[in-house]
Enzyme design. Sequence first.
Site, PDB file in Angstrom:
ATOM      1  CG  HIS A  12      -3.609 -16.829   1.088  1.00  0.00           C
ATOM      2  ND1 HIS A  12      -3.929 -16.052   2.169  1.00  0.00           N
ATOM      3  CD2 HIS A  12      -2.997 -16.002   0.210  1.00  0.00           C
ATOM      4  CE1 HIS A  12      -3.553 -14.802   1.942  1.00  0.00           C
ATOM      5  NE2 HIS A  12      -2.975 -14.748   0.765  1.00  0.00           N
ATOM      6  CB  ALA A  17      -7.158 -12.035  -5.914  1.00  0.00           C
ATOM      7  CG  ASP A  18      -3.089 -10.486  -2.966  1.00  0.00           C
ATOM      8  OD1 ASP A  18      -3.902  -9.887  -2.248  1.00  0.00           O
ATOM      9  OD2 ASP A  18      -2.551 -11.544  -2.621  1.00  0.00           O
ATOM     10  CD  GLN A  64       2.720 -15.181  -5.082  1.00  0.00           C
ATOM     11  OE1 GLN A  64       3.033 -15.947  -4.196  1.00  0.00           O
ATOM     12  NE2 GLN A  64       1.490 -14.751  -5.249  1.00  0.00           N
ATOM     13  CD  GLU A 111       1.023 -11.368  -4.007  1.00  0.00           C
ATOM     14  OE1 GLU A 111      -0.090 -11.820  -4.268  1.00  0.00           O
ATOM     15  OE2 GLU A 111       1.822 -11.926  -3.224  1.00  0.00           O
TER      16      GLU A 111
HETATM   17 MG   LIG Z   1      -1.197 -13.027  -2.779  1.00  0.00          MG
END
Ligand SMILES: [Mg+2]
Lengths: 261, 261, 261, 261, 261, 261
Positions: free
Chosen positions: E43, E175-176, E148, E150
Amino acid sequence: MTFVSKLRNRESLVGTWVALSDPAIAELSASLAFDAVVIDGEHSTNSLETITEMVRAVDAGSADREVGSIVRLSENDATEIKRVLDSGVSGVMAPMIDSADDARELVEATRYPPDGVRGVGYGRGTGYGEAFPEYLEHANDEIATIAQIETEAGFENVEEIAAVDGLDGLFVGPADLSAALDMFGETESDGFLAAVDRVLEAGHAVDKPVATLAFEEAEIERWVDCGFDFVLAGVDIDYIQAGATQAITMFEDALDGHGGV
Amino acid sequence: MTFVSKLRNRESLVGTWVALSDPAIAELSASLAFDAVVIDGEHSTNSLETITEMVRAVDAGSADREVGSIVRLSENDATEIKRVLDSGVSGVMAPMIDSADDARELVEATRYPPDGVRGVGYGRGTGYGEAFPEYLEHANDEIATIAQIETEAGFENVEEIAAVDGLDGLFVGPADLSAALDMFGETESDGFLAAVDRVLEAGHAVDKPVATLAFEEAEIERWVDCGFDFVLAGVDIDYIQAGATQAITMFEDALDGHGGV
Amino acid sequence: MTFVSKLRNRESLVGTWVALSDPAIAELSASLAFDAVVIDGEHSTNSLETITEMVRAVDAGSADREVGSIVRLSENDATEIKRVLDSGVSGVMAPMIDSADDARELVEATRYPPDGVRGVGYGRGTGYGEAFPEYLEHANDEIATIAQIETEAGFENVEEIAAVDGLDGLFVGPADLSAALDMFGETESDGFLAAVDRVLEAGHAVDKPVATLAFEEAEIERWVDCGFDFVLAGVDIDYIQAGATQAITMFEDALDGHGGV
Amino acid sequence: MTFVSKLRNRESLVGTWVALSDPAIAELSASLAFDAVVIDGEHSTNSLETITEMVRAVDAGSADREVGSIVRLSENDATEIKRVLDSGVSGVMAPMIDSADDARELVEATRYPPDGVRGVGYGRGTGYGEAFPEYLEHANDEIATIAQIETEAGFENVEEIAAVDGLDGLFVGPADLSAALDMFGETESDGFLAAVDRVLEAGHAVDKPVATLAFEEAEIERWVDCGFDFVLAGVDIDYIQAGATQAITMFEDALDGHGGV
Amino acid sequence: MTFVSKLRNRESLVGTWVALSDPAIAELSASLAFDAVVIDGEHSTNSLETITEMVRAVDAGSADREVGSIVRLSENDATEIKRVLDSGVSGVMAPMIDSADDARELVEATRYPPDGVRGVGYGRGTGYGEAFPEYLEHANDEIATIAQIETEAGFENVEEIAAVDGLDGLFVGPADLSAALDMFGETESDGFLAAVDRVLEAGHAVDKPVATLAFEEAEIERWVDCGFDFVLAGVDIDYIQAGATQAITMFEDALDGHGGV
Amino acid sequence: MTFVSKLRNRESLVGTWVALSDPAIAELSASLAFDAVVIDGEHSTNSLETITEMVRAVDAGSADREVGSIVRLSENDATEIKRVLDSGVSGVMAPMIDSADDARELVEATRYPPDGVRGVGYGRGTGYGEAFPEYLEHANDEIATIAQIETEAGFENVEEIAAVDGLDGLFVGPADLSAALDMFGETESDGFLAAVDRVLEAGHAVDKPVATLAFEEAEIERWVDCGFDFVLAGVDIDYIQAGATQAITMFEDALDGHGGV
Ligand SMILES: [Mg+2]
Ligand SMILES: [Mg+2]
Ligand SMILES: [Mg+2]
Ligand SMILES: [Mg+2]
Ligand SMILES: [Mg+2]
Ligand SMILES: [Mg+2]
């Protein structure tokens, strides 16, 4: 000991010259056994953004942080100097210093008031402001200034230039100085060697180091024998050209040996 | 004669490898007597923007436009290939080709339908659209495709890979292939030389050239003697490292000769 | 109302200072409730290419286009100014203005003839030529010019500088001015505050705003209380350092609270 | 025949002006039937790094290497000139030449000693050092220098400027010259045409070419009829604006024809 | 002790997250008391060229070279991983790991044969080839790999993922993961905390660290209390936004206190 | 009304195509009367860094923020899509959509869970996190997705592709589709027009707009008459080539009229 201290002590020093723009070259150079890496800001395409990356790369490549980084300026200009110093460089080398006044301006541009005119700013050199007080206390003493003697005027005034307080050393640009003295490329001639001796004596008379640039074994030997303190022993683009040309020869020799083309 | 024609004719060819990002290196390399310049898109930081500058620099450096430009891809991927081809490159070299299917995908990615899947676009290769019809007529025939044999699978399938229609040649990556065959760095061992022979035979059996990369005189000789058609005889960063290291030695020798430090 | 109008009306204004090079910072800053964003072209690495991206980013981030963009120049130079103005910036701030002549040169560099010496060109500021006639009609009136008072000479001449026709305001650089007056860093001392008052009076006597830069709550309060019209209330790299340092503390406090390391 | 020879021979020449930063534009322009491509370094964002890419792109785009590359400088400054010349450009055009002294400085900045003050360096122009001796022998004779007449002083001194030894030509900037003579934009007025005639006569009296910039058919015709030797017949960003605007019109016409919105 | 060793020892570690593109941020961050700096490649706009500059900047900023550099990949892709590893990074963090197979591919992409599929190349990580043999001997053991968790699939398979041989740790993207579990932003809810516990237990059951990202004091405390081993305690763009917003408030408070607007 | 709403309403829309890399072109384009600007990420050199600058430039150039920004992807890949969406673009156009599954993957890549697989991140699109909650609430509904029909498979499956829920429109690439259907360049033939009709009907049957690219007046008319909803009426590099070529002609005509060469 830092590079600047060694330079001022007139130790025998060897450096390399980076004219290309990829910071990897600066980093690799700093990881070798050089005392300093010169980053060219005059006869190169490098902007300040690129120069800053390269100064950082020298620091990253020098595990003990003792390899000096020197930016060769595009001109002896206080604005350029303040911005280059913000990059955290060890020293600057100014082209075409013609007079003691030029040399004084060079020195003053590298120093904060009251010794000079450098403006205070947040930059890489101050640890982005974090190391501000420490940096400001020492910076006026710790940045090397080298004057390039490469014009007729500079040559005529070399003793006065060398004597300027705060100037750390001289640099003979063989190509430009020989051109200025109307013996371009005749760097092995008696005339040019006499000129070189005058610059060397001017520096050494005030116990300041004299540097130069050399490309080949014979040239390196000649300048060492002449008494240069600090030799830039090659240029990145030249290493590539020499290596690449030799590679072609080796391939052709191999082909010939093989009963080739 | 174009580089691609010479490659397909299995002439003895020599090239150089550019892993750094300054287009000046690609341009200088192309101005020397190399047949081709490889621009590394895998073990380099180069983006497509940089690669395109470098392909242009090869053309600018090659007065007669006969020096080939080859981009070594980051992977055998049709999307990457179509974008790289838009730069006007002479050919592409794909890493880690494991099978004839991989090789076929490589070839198809370089060709417009119905021979392949390349998309039509305005790019440097087409003269920014100006030379569109001419380009489209010839492009499917004029882009070189080289498969890197450097995995165990690729080695086992090398004969089938070599035979793929439209594939122009093979490349042996000595470091990776020796690692894949569990003899990393033993590139002078009998085992590795036997492996190399198998790749050479696979290529030559279908009259296709086999290329490799060499760093030193002995290595260049060895690979020429083995029968490689196309030798990449050095890498830019390595020329710098070798030249710089030698410069330090020459300086130290000069110091010693001078009664040194 | 535009930022330039508000500045000339001596409204109380707050801005932020961008010394880093990522245009995202300029855009984010412009989307917050600041009256203006200063883009540093002196103590930063930014080239004109980067500065232009950042001016565009300020416009993109300011939905109503009322956030001002000010470029702090690397020096008071007509060539730099004409190029910076082509980016479409709201105003420029020139370092080290020493005299009324310096200030007049600053003003003239921002104006087309016959009021000044700015050259006419296609640039972002003119809508790439599309808004040419409108732009040329108004540009001489709509670009803010701010003189940095930060040298001994500038301080001595501050009243004359302030009075220069067309100059829109003054800026006190606390670090440089305190260094120039030989009380570096003593920005809370009576001596420095007296100096600040003189600059404020010089500006206010001719109804022109005076700006400065502040880093912390107490400093912001002090300068507001002193009567500054326009306060740059922080610098991007400092926000990061403060936020990051606080994050470490919060983590360590959490660890301690948790019966930590 | 090289562009510089054709210019000195006062052949009728046409060029294009590149103000944007993508080297693809310079390359495409050089592949068309222009005699020269002007790369703008004044009213553009271009850094030296970008300018060098663009000079290379002109060479890459010009199959016979006969398309000239001219860099329009940001100012008449010896430091900028030496760096721009390192890019290998065919010539430079300096803005705001006010006097014969200015013109002499321009010429001297482009020449090695003893004719001038250009410093010797490794750059693209010398083939990265490879073509050094050949380059140095010819460079002083082969770089075109063009003075922009666009200020009141320059206009008053145009005959003396034109007569400066080594200066190759004049350029009338219609926008700036009309602004300087207080008739901005009235480039079809008798007053402005009289001024243009004076510049043309000044150049032609010493058999030197005079150039200008034109945007539309009528303007191109007018300047050709006036006797300009070299016409820059458009600017990249203007081609885009004109083409894009026309595209919208064509779409709207098509819609209307179709019984559209 | 290196960051990777500390991570594997499950020491309590704190890091910061760099999503902007200016390497100065990475360098400053590394000079503070963080254990590691995460450079975002997902991101963010960062290309490999920028990421490599930032990894170098982390090394330059870390005097003792003990601050880890972690690149958060744009995806779990062997080609991206080999190129990122060439930059000399300490470790990689892969988004959206859904299964043990994904995790195994991540691990294998970071290792040379026979343990994995990483290709051998000259890069910054190997000291540009200089440190090749040493690097190759240790690299398979010294690069950290973090998965990760997520996605819904990743959450369901978290125990199997954690157990993959060679995987060094897990990362919870609040968040994810909350979005994937259909409780977006409810990161303080019982449901989400139960999910977090499952991930923590999955990691800790096989004695592997679990990391996460937190923005505010309460969040940092909460995650430390939950038992996270490694907390990324903020993001650069967020530090700027928080600092800038606070600056505006401080200015407005000062104005109010002053009897302001 | 936003561009995306107008697109979904099947209004008659005109756009322009930007294949070059200078953000000034995107900004200028957005300041003209286009409904949308397409930024090419496939047949261009643009990296994500450049694309983000260009999306910002479209916003900066569009005073009312109603000009849409569409990125044409290099491929239909969820990783590329999440990164492009972070730039704040209005929509994406994916090349070589072959099937309804491809189209569904395109749609899902643009949506946060549970509707899709887009990861949550701080990016320009969310106001750098500032507008996070608002952005997340609306983003799944407000990003346009357009499928390029340009392969044989895509053409055969066009009705199913058009019907995919969440897909906003189709795009016919005349060059690629004609190549795929083995009638390259015969875009005026009955066969190709029949193919175009099938795509138009496929879109219109489900009330979705169909777009295409046209270069000349006749082509624009033809496609408008065929019923295309959205016409990209030209490409930046083509505007330059057409304008430059015309400039040469105008110069030559002027010379001829003048009694020329
Ligand atoms: Mg993510
Ligand atoms: Mg200052
Ligand atoms: Mg296509
Ligand atoms: Mg002008
Ligand atoms: Mg010199
Ligand atoms: Mg390999």
